[in-house]
Design a protein around this motif. Structure first.
Motif, PDB file in Angstrom:
ATOM      1  N   TRP A 196      -7.480  -4.652  -5.792  1.00  0.00           N
ATOM      2  CA  TRP A 196      -6.259  -2.869  -5.436  1.00  0.00           C
ATOM      3  C   TRP A 196      -7.317  -1.931  -5.387  1.00  0.00           C
ATOM      4  O   TRP A 196      -7.645  -2.215  -5.694  1.00  0.00           O
ATOM      5  N   SER A 197      -7.285  -1.248  -4.341  1.00  0.00           N
ATOM      6  CA  SER A 197      -8.683  -0.747  -4.624  1.00  0.00           C
ATOM      7  C   SER A 197      -6.685   1.080  -4.293  1.00  0.00           C
ATOM      8  O   SER A 197      -5.997   1.335  -3.745  1.00  0.00           O
ATOM      9  N   GLU A 242      -3.844   0.186  -2.466  1.00  0.00           N
ATOM     10  CA  GLU A 242      -3.617  -0.838  -1.137  1.00  0.00           C
ATOM     11  C   GLU A 242      -4.330  -1.810  -1.733  1.00  0.00           C
ATOM     12  O   GLU A 242      -5.511  -2.061  -2.374  1.00  0.00           O
ATOM     13  N   ASP A 294      -1.873 -13.517   9.961  1.00  0.00           N
ATOM     14  CA  ASP A 294      -1.851 -12.453   9.390  1.00  0.00           C
ATOM     15  C   ASP A 294      -0.841 -12.475   8.409  1.00  0.00           C
ATOM     16  O   ASP A 294      -0.931 -11.736   7.399  1.00  0.00           O
ATOM     17  N   ASP A 350      -6.229  -5.890  -0.471  1.00  0.00           N
ATOM     18  CA  ASP A 350      -7.141  -6.118   0.143  1.00  0.00           C
ATOM     19  C   ASP A 350      -7.503  -7.304  -0.427  1.00  0.00           C
ATOM     20  O   ASP A 350      -6.766  -7.495  -1.995  1.00  0.00           O
ATOM     21  N   ASP A 351      -8.164  -8.054  -0.441  1.00  0.00           N
ATOM     22  CA  ASP A 351      -9.326  -8.410  -0.140  1.00  0.00           C
ATOM     23  C   ASP A 351     -10.031  -8.738  -0.967  1.00  0.00           C
ATOM     24  O   ASP A 351     -11.120  -7.995  -0.074  1.00  0.00           O
ATOM     25  N   SER A 393       0.750  -0.614  -0.322  1.00  0.00           N
ATOM     26  CA  SER A 393      -0.090  -0.399   0.091  1.00  0.00           C
ATOM     27  C   SER A 393       0.776   0.970   0.030  1.00  0.00           C
ATOM     28  O   SER A 393       2.178   1.020   0.573  1.00  0.00           O
ATOM     29  N   LEU A 441      -1.406 -12.066   4.132  1.00  0.00           N
ATOM     30  CA  LEU A 441      -0.821 -11.192   3.236  1.00  0.00           C
ATOM     31  C   LEU A 441       0.070 -11.809   2.239  1.00  0.00           C
ATOM     32  O   LEU A 441       0.019 -11.878   1.065  1.00  0.00           O
ATOM     33  N   ASP A 446     -12.134   0.053  -6.700  1.00  0.00           N
ATOM     34  CA  ASP A 446     -12.117  -1.419  -6.517  1.00  0.00           C
ATOM     35  C   ASP A 446     -11.490  -2.057  -7.622  1.00  0.00           C
ATOM     36  O   ASP A 446     -11.870  -2.773  -8.609  1.00  0.00           O
TER      37      ASP A 446
END
Length: 230
Positions: free
Chosen positions: A198-199, A187, A153, A189-190, A106, A157, A214
């Motif tokens: 990706w956002s 960023e 975590d 994310d899922d 990110s 990732l 998104d």
């Protein structure tokens, strides 16, 4: 050129009279002084004139027409974004260079107009993440700082990084192809289904709105779009 007469005045003499009457009526409608401008008996002209005056007044004071009506967030973007002399791409490159064998996770533009910075996160293949602050004015990267996360975590990732075949830069280009502007955040994310995405935030500098896209991190498909006008 038409030089026909209407039987009273030649056409070239009639036009100024007509325009003058129209201007008087328009002024009367805007000021609600509708005396002597063809008002009908049931007051319809009065209502129409008042409605048109209200419409023009509302348009002239709309946020898009007057910069003084920017929201607090829009004013903050207007003050901060132009101060970032280095873009998100440079920040990601600087951050990955600071952590060996790392990949982008990110990046976001933060700070103040006097001290703008990119806050970047990168991670190695095992999901170990580091944060790196990059000066958005000069481009210099600070020291990488390891994030203290549990093994679950890290595994999540690492799994996202393996599934994401679309790079942060490719996702950002997909977003800016749709909305021309400045990328201020990217960023990884899922989705609810576990697909990586990706956002991407894009700020448009004509109105200082922020559009968030998104984007599927496996095929660059746009999954969603939201415009933040606050």
């Amino acid at each position: 050129m038409d030089t026909k007469s209407d039987g009273i005045f030649p056409k070239r003499q009639y036009l100024p009279v007509f325009r003058g009457a129209a201007l008087v009526c328009a002024a009367a409608a805007a000021g609600a002084l509708l005396t002597g401008c063809g008002q009908d008996t049931d007051g319809e002209a009065t209502r129409n004139g008042a409605a048109e005056a209200a419409r023009i007044a509302a348009a002239s004071t709309s946020p898009s027409a007057d910069a003084s009506h920017l929201t607090e967030d829009q004013r903050e973007r207007k003050a901060l974004v132009p101060k970032a002399k280095t873009g998100y791409e440079h920040a990601l490159h600087a951050a990955t260079a600071a952590v060996a064998k790392s990949e982008p996770v990110s990046v976001e533009l933060k700070g103040t107009p006097d001290s703008p910075r990119w806050e970047a996160e990168v991670a190695t293949g095992d999901g170990t993440a580091h944060t790196v602050s990059v000066d958005a004015a000069g481009g210099k990267a600070g020291e990488a700082r390891a994030k203290h996360e549990d093994e679950d975590d890290k595994r999540e990732l690492a799994d996202l990084l393996k599934k994401a075949t679309v790079t942060a830069e490719q996702a950002a280009r997909t977003a800016t192809d749709k909305t021309k502007g400045t990328v201020t955040a990217v960023e990884l994310d899922d989705t609810d289904g576990g697909t990586p995405k990706w956002s991407v935030d894009v700020v448009t500098t004509d109105d200082w709105n922020k559009t968030t896209y998104d984007i599927d991190a496996t095929n660059r498909k746009i999954l969603g779009e939201h415009v933040d006008r606050d």
